[in-house]
Motif scaffolding. Structure first.
Motif, PDB file in Angstrom:
ATOM      1  N   VAL A  75      14.017 -23.502  21.585  1.00  6.10           N
ATOM      2  CA  VAL A  75      13.677 -22.444  22.545  1.00  6.10           C
ATOM      3  C   VAL A  75      12.186 -22.478  22.865  1.00  6.10           C
ATOM      4  O   VAL A  75      11.784 -22.382  24.035  1.00  6.10           O
ATOM      5  CB  VAL A  75      14.084 -21.064  21.982  1.00  6.10           C
ATOM      6  CG1 VAL A  75      13.475 -19.934  22.815  1.00  6.10           C
ATOM      7  CG2 VAL A  75      15.600 -20.924  21.935  1.00  6.10           C
ATOM      8  N   ALA A  76      11.365 -22.643  21.840  1.00  4.95           N
ATOM      9  CA  ALA A  76       9.915 -22.684  22.052  1.00  4.95           C
ATOM     10  C   ALA A  76       9.513 -23.864  22.925  1.00  4.95           C
ATOM     11  O   ALA A  76       8.607 -23.757  23.771  1.00  4.95           O
ATOM     12  CB  ALA A  76       9.195 -22.741  20.703  1.00  4.95           C
ATOM     13  N   ILE A  77      10.180 -24.995  22.741  1.00  6.31           N
ATOM     14  CA  ILE A  77       9.895 -26.164  23.588  1.00  6.31           C
ATOM     15  C   ILE A  77      10.203 -25.843  25.048  1.00  6.31           C
ATOM     16  O   ILE A  77       9.419 -26.146  25.952  1.00  6.31           O
ATOM     17  CB  ILE A  77      10.695 -27.390  23.107  1.00  6.31           C
ATOM     18  CG1 ILE A  77      10.128 -27.892  21.771  1.00  6.31           C
ATOM     19  CG2 ILE A  77      10.655 -28.507  24.146  1.00  6.31           C
ATOM     20  CD1 ILE A  77      11.003 -28.929  21.084  1.00  6.31           C
ATOM     21  N   GLU A  78      11.354 -25.216  25.292  1.00  9.13           N
ATOM     22  CA  GLU A  78      11.719 -24.863  26.663  1.00  9.13           C
ATOM     23  C   GLU A  78      10.735 -23.859  27.253  1.00  9.13           C
ATOM     24  O   GLU A  78      10.476 -23.873  28.463  1.00  9.13           O
ATOM     25  CB  GLU A  78      13.138 -24.292  26.695  1.00  9.13           C
ATOM     26  CG  GLU A  78      14.231 -25.282  26.321  1.00  9.13           C
ATOM     27  CD  GLU A  78      14.374 -26.420  27.303  1.00  9.13           C
ATOM     28  OE1 GLU A  78      13.878 -26.294  28.447  1.00  9.13           O
ATOM     29  OE2 GLU A  78      14.972 -27.451  26.933  1.00  9.13           O
ATOM     30  N   MET A  79      10.184 -23.006  26.404  1.00  7.07           N
ATOM     31  CA  MET A  79       9.190 -22.013  26.857  1.00  7.07           C
ATOM     32  C   MET A  79       7.782 -22.609  26.920  1.00  7.07           C
ATOM     33  O   MET A  79       6.829 -21.916  27.282  1.00  7.07           O
ATOM     34  CB  MET A  79       9.203 -20.806  25.916  1.00  7.07           C
ATOM     35  CG  MET A  79      10.498 -20.016  25.928  1.00  7.07           C
ATOM     36  SD  MET A  79      10.576 -18.771  24.596  1.00  7.07           S
ATOM     37  CE  MET A  79       9.267 -17.648  25.108  1.00  7.07           C
ATOM     38  N   LYS A  80       7.675 -23.886  26.526  1.00  7.30           N
ATOM     39  CA  LYS A  80       6.387 -24.585  26.482  1.00  7.30           C
ATOM     40  C   LYS A  80       5.409 -23.942  25.498  1.00  7.30           C
ATOM     41  O   LYS A  80       4.192 -24.067  25.642  1.00  7.30           O
ATOM     42  CB  LYS A  80       5.768 -24.716  27.872  1.00  7.30           C
ATOM     43  CG  LYS A  80       6.591 -25.595  28.816  1.00  7.30           C
ATOM     44  CD  LYS A  80       5.917 -25.782  30.152  1.00  7.30           C
ATOM     45  CE  LYS A  80       6.608 -26.853  30.999  1.00  7.30           C
ATOM     46  NZ  LYS A  80       8.048 -26.681  31.159  1.00  7.30           N
ATOM     47  N   ASN A  81       5.951 -23.282  24.507  1.00  9.05           N
ATOM     48  CA  ASN A  81       5.149 -22.700  23.430  1.00  9.05           C
ATOM     49  C   ASN A  81       5.206 -23.677  22.259  1.00  9.05           C
ATOM     50  O   ASN A  81       5.936 -23.487  21.287  1.00  9.05           O
ATOM     51  CB  ASN A  81       5.705 -21.329  23.027  1.00  9.05           C
ATOM     52  CG  ASN A  81       4.809 -20.616  22.022  1.00  9.05           C
ATOM     53  OD1 ASN A  81       3.940 -21.218  21.391  1.00  9.05           O
ATOM     54  ND2 ASN A  81       5.014 -19.324  21.861  1.00  9.05           N
TER      55      ASN A  81
END
Length: 511
Positions: free
Chosen positions: A93-99
């Motif tokens: 999820v963080a990857i998709e949010m670019k976090n």
């Protein structure tokens, strides 16, 4: 040659644009069920995780993140397997949010739970690449070799890190090792093509994508890569295809592939040549070839030739797609009634065809038949609720034909709330903002979309926005940049009158 197996399936690949996941009734019921369970027990960490996973599948990453934060807070340490699943999903999820910092901390915690986990280590290496830390990524990928001898993932990861470090010689050595590790897998060559793109070697990229295509049972991944490359460098793809054609015993599949890729990437003149040459072979005279030729002719704004080509396709037994194309061509020629008839034929063959619904609606709008247009657009939006073009055309119909401004505003707001992922969507959103009286926001939306390295289609869609909102000088400038970058769609430039989505206001300036 395995390319032959793709001749018919390619005929129906009119577009590879992916829309966001739609919520079907079963999924909606599941989400409602999770919500009811959590009302009874807000600390139900298993349900929080399961709902987060569902949100992730629906690309609702903020919602997934919120549930995972709570799930990790309430999941006891003894539930090791579940915590690993939650942390792994949090990283995704963080990857998709670019976090990427959150992604890295999540995967680091995962590795404290399972220090020698191959998949988690690989995920960490990729996150470090996202964070532009190639030296650390290289070391992480290298450590995977101790877990799995001759790991292809490790070779590819180290090669990517080397490319980021401009160490191209070592990268190519590692790429060769990766190829040798799994030389019969088409994805190997897709990934090699991606790395060659990173090294700015489009010819080698095209060769590998094509090789992957010849090996694939599912041709979508390599074909998408070839079309994407053709959008920016058609000559590299054409060179690879011409080389393959010279070596092939049967040129038919190569010619069709070349024509299809040229058409999909907007190189309509080249598509016309390839498909016309292909039709010299009697066995190539199938509906799909004629329909692609019709699209190429339409792109050249040769409406008479496009009409003849699609009639040939229909005579040979064309399906819903061919009738949609025929509807578009008839509308372009000014025969809206025939366009509606063709769209109805397409719907008779495929009742859920959104393309057919859109074609019928546009023809009804041309006839100023608000009732038919609204009914058809309502059906299209029922099937595809996130279809921004359908929402914008419905807003147009309500505002300009049905004189229902309140309904139009409702659709503007729906479009504005949607996340834009490509330039057409940015244009739909910006036009909706402008029509809703938020011109400054609309200008900012298009300005943001133009950041980075816009391509020929991006410039065209920017021209549409500026033409439709009255900045004719800016629109003309954008159109000039589009044509300079290789935009060839003469139908879009000279004929297309899709409401609010055309350059008609500056058409007199282009002659």
């Amino acid at each position: 040659m395995k390319l032959m197996r793709s001749l018919c399936c390619l005929a129906i690949c009119a577009s590879f644009a992916c829309s966001a996941q739609q919520i079907n009734p079963i999924t909606k019921a599941m989400l409602n069920g999770y919500t009811e369970l959590l009302k009874e027990n807000p600390k139900d960490y298993q349900t929080l995780y399961e709902r987060a996973a569902q949100y992730y599948q629906l690309s609702r990453y903020e919602d997934a993140h919120s549930d995972l934060v709570k799930a990790l807070q309430y999941t006891p340490a003894k539930e090791k397997a579940l915590r690993e699943s939650e942390l792994s999903l949090m990283a995704d999820v963080a990857i998709e949010m670019k976090n990427y910092e959150l992604a890295l901390s999540s995967v680091n915690e995962l590795l404290t739970l399972s220090p020698d986990n191959y998949a988690y280590t690989y995920k960490k290496g990729n996150i470090l690449l996202y964070l532009d830390r190639p030296e650390e990524a290289y070391r992480v990928f290298s450590s995977m070799q101790t877990m799995k001898s001759r790991s292809q993932e490790a070779y590819f990861g180290m090669a990517k890190a080397c490319i980021m470090l401009k160490n191209f010689s070592e990268a190519e050595d590692l790429m060769k090792e990766a190829e040798n590790a799994d030389p019969t897998n088409y994805l190997t060559y897709c990934r090699l093509g991606d790395l060659y793109m990173d090294m700015d070697q489009p010819e080698n990229a095209a060769t590998n994508y094509l090789l992957g295509f010849t090996m694939a049972s599912d041709s979508q991944r390599p074909l998408e890569s070839l079309i994407s490359l053709a959008n920016s460098n058609y000559n590299a793809v054409a060179t690879a295809l011409d080389f393959a054609a010279d070596k092939a015993d049967n040129r038919i599949p190569i010619l069709f592939l070349k024509g299809n890729i040229a058409c999909e990437s907007g190189n309509f003149g080249q598509a016309d040549v390839a498909l016309t040459n292909l039709l010299q072979y009697p066995e190539a005279k199938i509906p799909g070839v004629y329909s692609r030729l019709a699209l190429a002719k339409l792109g050249e704004n040769d409406l008479a030739a496009a009409h003849q080509a699609i009639q040939n396709a229909l005579t040979l037994g064309g399906g819903a797609e061919e009738y949609v194309i025929s509807s578009t061509i008839n509308l372009a020629q000014g025969d809206a009634q025939k366009a509606i008839s063709d769209a109805d034929m397409a719907l008779a063959k495929d009742a859920n065809s959104v393309d057919a619904m859109m074609a019928k609606a546009q023809a009804a709008i041309a006839m100023k038949d608000a009732d038919t247009a609204l009914q058809t657009l309502n059906e299209a939006i029922m099937v595809a609720p996130d279809n921004q073009k359908a929402l914008l055309l419905r807003a147009y119909t309500n505002q300009e034909l049905a004189k229902n401004g309140k309904a139009a505003v409702g659709d503007y707001n729906r479009i504005i709330l949607e996340e834009a992922e490509d330039f057409p969507a940015y244009t739909y959103k910006a036009i909706a903002q402008a029509k809703a009286g938020k011109k400054l926001d609309a200008d900012a939306t298009v300005a943001k979309a133009l950041e980075g390295t816009p391509d020929k289609d991006d410039y065209y869609w920017a021209a549409v926005y500026y033409a439709q909102t009255g900045d004719l000088e800016k629109a003309q400038d954008m159109l000039g940049k589009a044509t300079y970058a290789g935009f060839q769609n003469q139908y879009a430039i000279k004929t297309d009158n899709t409401p609010w989505l055309n350059i008609a206001p500056i058409r007199h300036l282009t002659k």
